[in-house]
Design an enzyme around this catalytic site. Structure first.
Site, PDB file in Angstrom:
ATOM      1  N   TYR A 164     -10.553   5.201 -11.017  1.00  0.00           N
ATOM      2  CA  TYR A 164     -10.120   5.675  -9.693  1.00  0.00           C
ATOM      3  C   TYR A 164      -9.961   7.193  -9.629  1.00  0.00           C
ATOM      4  O   TYR A 164      -9.434   7.687  -8.634  1.00  0.00           O
ATOM      5  CB  TYR A 164      -8.747   5.091  -9.342  1.00  0.00           C
ATOM      6  N   TYR A 170      -1.071  -1.503 -12.738  1.00  0.00           N
ATOM      7  CA  TYR A 170      -2.532  -1.496 -12.954  1.00  0.00           C
ATOM      8  C   TYR A 170      -2.910  -0.748 -14.233  1.00  0.00           C
ATOM      9  O   TYR A 170      -3.959  -0.102 -14.285  1.00  0.00           O
ATOM     10  CB  TYR A 170      -3.250  -0.903 -11.724  1.00  0.00           C
ATOM     11  N   CYS A 226     -16.400   4.680 -27.267  1.00  0.00           N
ATOM     12  CA  CYS A 226     -17.722   5.295 -27.314  1.00  0.00           C
ATOM     13  C   CYS A 226     -18.371   5.265 -25.943  1.00  0.00           C
ATOM     14  O   CYS A 226     -19.320   4.520 -25.668  1.00  0.00           O
ATOM     15  CB  CYS A 226     -18.578   4.619 -28.374  1.00  0.00           C
ATOM     16  N   GLU A 227     -17.808   6.051 -25.104  1.00  0.00           N
ATOM     17  CA  GLU A 227     -18.179   6.215 -23.704  1.00  0.00           C
ATOM     18  C   GLU A 227     -17.237   7.331 -23.278  1.00  0.00           C
ATOM     19  O   GLU A 227     -16.171   7.483 -23.867  1.00  0.00           O
ATOM     20  CB  GLU A 227     -17.844   4.926 -22.951  1.00  0.00           C
ATOM     21  N   ARG A 286      -7.350   3.648 -15.234  1.00  0.00           N
ATOM     22  CA  ARG A 286      -7.191   4.242 -13.899  1.00  0.00           C
ATOM     23  C   ARG A 286      -7.792   5.641 -13.777  1.00  0.00           C
ATOM     24  O   ARG A 286      -8.431   5.951 -12.772  1.00  0.00           O
ATOM     25  CB  ARG A 286      -5.720   4.241 -13.479  1.00  0.00           C
ATOM     26  N   GLU A 313       4.687  -6.925   0.404  1.00  0.00           N
ATOM     27  CA  GLU A 313       4.296  -7.365  -0.941  1.00  0.00           C
ATOM     28  C   GLU A 313       3.849  -6.178  -1.801  1.00  0.00           C
ATOM     29  O   GLU A 313       2.665  -6.055  -2.130  1.00  0.00           O
ATOM     30  CB  GLU A 313       3.199  -8.422  -0.844  1.00  0.00           C
ATOM     31  N   PRO A 314       4.785  -5.325  -2.160  1.00  0.00           N
ATOM     32  CA  PRO A 314       4.415  -4.160  -2.965  1.00  0.00           C
ATOM     33  C   PRO A 314       4.171  -4.513  -4.426  1.00  0.00           C
ATOM     34  O   PRO A 314       4.826  -5.391  -4.990  1.00  0.00           O
ATOM     35  CB  PRO A 314       5.651  -3.260  -2.849  1.00  0.00           C
ATOM     36  N   GLY A 315       3.204  -3.858  -5.013  1.00  0.00           N
ATOM     37  CA  GLY A 315       2.970  -3.966  -6.446  1.00  0.00           C
ATOM     38  C   GLY A 315       3.332  -2.642  -7.084  1.00  0.00           C
ATOM     39  O   GLY A 315       4.389  -2.470  -7.711  1.00  0.00           O
ATOM     40  N   GLY A 333       0.808  -1.202   0.000  1.00  0.00           N
ATOM     41  CA  GLY A 333       0.000   0.000   0.000  1.00  0.00           C
ATOM     42  C   GLY A 333       0.840   1.250   0.000  1.00  0.00           C
ATOM     43  O   GLY A 333       0.328   2.340   0.213  1.00  0.00           O
TER      44      GLY A 333
HETATM   45  C1  LIG Z   1      -3.048  -5.600  -4.584  1.00  0.00           C
HETATM   46  C2  LIG Z   1      -2.363  -6.210  -3.451  1.00  0.00           C
HETATM   47  C3  LIG Z   1      -1.078  -5.784  -3.079  1.00  0.00           C
HETATM   48  C4  LIG Z   1      -0.337  -4.665  -3.786  1.00  0.00           C
HETATM   49  O1  LIG Z   1      -0.843  -3.403  -3.529  1.00  0.00           O
HETATM   50  P1  LIG Z   1      -0.067  -2.124  -4.107  1.00  0.00           P
HETATM   51  O2  LIG Z   1      -0.862  -0.966  -3.680  1.00  0.00           O
HETATM   52  O3  LIG Z   1       0.013  -2.268  -5.587  1.00  0.00           O
HETATM   53  O4  LIG Z   1       1.304  -2.140  -3.528  1.00  0.00           O
HETATM   54  C5  LIG Z   1      -0.469  -6.435  -2.036  1.00  0.00           C
HETATM   55  N1  LIG Z   1      -1.081  -7.446  -1.373  1.00  0.00           N
HETATM   56  C6  LIG Z   1      -2.313  -7.873  -1.703  1.00  0.00           C
HETATM   57  C7  LIG Z   1      -2.912  -9.003  -0.951  1.00  0.00           C
HETATM   58  C8  LIG Z   1      -2.992  -7.275  -2.739  1.00  0.00           C
HETATM   59  O5  LIG Z   1      -4.221  -7.700  -3.055  1.00  0.00           O
END
Ligand SMILES: *Cc1c(COP(=O)(O)O)cnc(C)c1O
Length: 403
Positions: A302, A356, A328-329, A298, A259-261, A218
């Site tokens: 969002y 994302y 077309c939206e 996004r 667990e960063p994305g 997060g």
């Molecule tokens: C989506 C998700 C993440 C990654 O969140 P980010 O905001 O992209 O860092 C980590 N853990 C879980 C379980 C998720 O569903």
């Protein structure tokens, strides 16, 4: 950073719309995160739903990362990318017991997020160690769609149900190897993580032989020059200190996981598009591009901000434009945005297009999804071909009952 002139050459070579990922930037983010923690037993699991191209997964594996997955398909992609099963953690929400059994067969780590499945799983696989996803009930996150830790969220097992978890674990003899939480995305304040970690530490005391605590992700990244972002160094320092203290009380040095994305891949990505048309109305100058919410949702989904620059005319006079897609939206990317003068045929760059973006792309309006390129060691490589009509028709069954 890939020079803008190089981005322009890449766009000319592979055509637009095009996603480009800078491997150096991913590496830089990964190393910065690891370095921010003085606690040495730290493990990063890349949350791959942010960007799942197999080459990105392989690159991140080579950095030493594990993988966080949310579907059995992501698990399979991870295995295919060469991650060892024990380096993959499967953190699904509301999936069937069958899907978890599939994950057992593949040998990956499993994170369970509801009492019903915990009990059924424990009765069937008491010898298979699992992690438990706790919902600490903390209000945090950029917007309501990405807040996952609050009281009425569907994610995790409520911290208030801890006695219930303990009862199931005792009755089934299930081995609990880790505890997990993920309070949402776009969390700015390290105090949120600290507050949540205290809750997890308290819960951890109920389980004798844990191997790890997973604090989810997060981290907020900046989408604007000088925009707010999580202070990773401050976070690392505070969490390391609290974690060390906890481990000495617990009597075992656990692994600290994140667990960063978005944090790993967001800034690595650029999305390049062609300007189809400049449409001047009585009130607005629209820039119509060869893309839309089908490629980058996004901003519409969002209200996300993506910085936009004009690669073809960087020194042009700044003017105000409303950038829109061809779907077309109403698919508005930016309203009255200051951009260097835009002409038809110019190539625009959306910044922070790594996380994302492609992974949420669709074929809406029967458009092809974009191609993807990885920039690594000074060279660009095509890592996903542009789609064709064959892709649109691939799984359709054309009945012979029509004349
Ligand atoms: C989506 C998700 C993440 C990654 O969140 P980010 O905001 O992209 O860092 C980590 N853990 C879980 C379980 C998720 O569903």
């Amino acid at each position: 950073m890939i020079p803008e002139s190089t981005l322009l050459q890449i766009a000319e070579r592979y055509d637009c719309p095009l996603y480009i990922y800078d491997s150096e930037k991913i590496k830089e983010q990964y190393e910065r995160l690891i370095k921010a923690f003085s606690y040495k037993s730290i493990k990063i699991n890349y949350a791959c739903k942010a960007l799942t191209n197999i080459n990105i997964l392989r690159f991140i594996r080579q950095l030493g990362s594990g993988l966080d997955t949310v579907s059995i398909q992501e698990v399979k992609l991870g295995l295919r990318a060469g991650f060892a099963p024990k380096d993959i953690i499967y953190t699904p929400n509301c999936v069937s017991l069958e899907e978890l059994e599939h994950a057992v067969a593949l040998g990956v780590r499993i994170n369970i997020d509801n009492l019903s499945i915990l009990e059924q799983f424990g009765q069937k696989y008491p010898e298979y160690p699992v992690c438990i996803r706790i919902n600490p009930h903390i209000m945090a996150g950029g917007n309501s769609k990405i807040m996952t830790g609050h009281i009425d969220s569907k994610f995790g097992i409520s911290i208030h149900q801890l006695p219930h978890i303990v009862r199931i674990v005792k009755a089934t003899q299930l081995k609990i190897e880790g505890l997990h939480m993920h309070t949402g995305s776009d969390i700015l304040d390290p105090r949120v993580f600290i507050q949540a970690s205290e809750i997890l530490f308290n819960a951890a005391k109920e389980f004798e032989d844990l191997d790890y605590l997973d604090f989810g992700s997060g981290f907020k990244v900046s989408y604007k020059d000088g925009g707010a972002e999580t202070d990773i160094e401050d976070l690392g320092e505070q969490i390391s200190e609290a974690f060390e203290k906890f481990c000495s009380e617990y009597g075992k040095d656990l692994t600290l996981m994140f667990e960063p994305g978005k944090y790993l891949v967001s800034a690595s990505g650029s999305f390049l598009v062609n300007v189809n048309v400049i449409k001047q109305t009585t009130s607005t100058v629209f820039v119509g591009i060869d893309s839309g919410l089908n490629h980058l949702i996004r901003p519409m989904f969002y209200d996300a901000y993506h910085h936009i620059s004009n690669l073809s005319n960087p020194a042009g006079k700044q003017r105000f434009y409303t950038v829109v897609g061809y779907i077309c939206e109403t698919d508005t990317f930016a309203v009255n945005r200051k951009i260097s003068e835009v002409r038809e045929g110019d190539i625009l760059r959306f910044h922070n297009a790594g996380a994302y973006c492609f992974s949420m792309a669709s074929n809406y309006n029967s458009r092809y999804r974009p191609a993807e390129v990885l920039y690594i060691n000074g060279e660009s490589h095509l890592i996903r071909e542009r789609e064709t009509m064959d892709d649109l028709l691939a799984r359709q069954v054309e009945l012979d009952i029509f004349t």
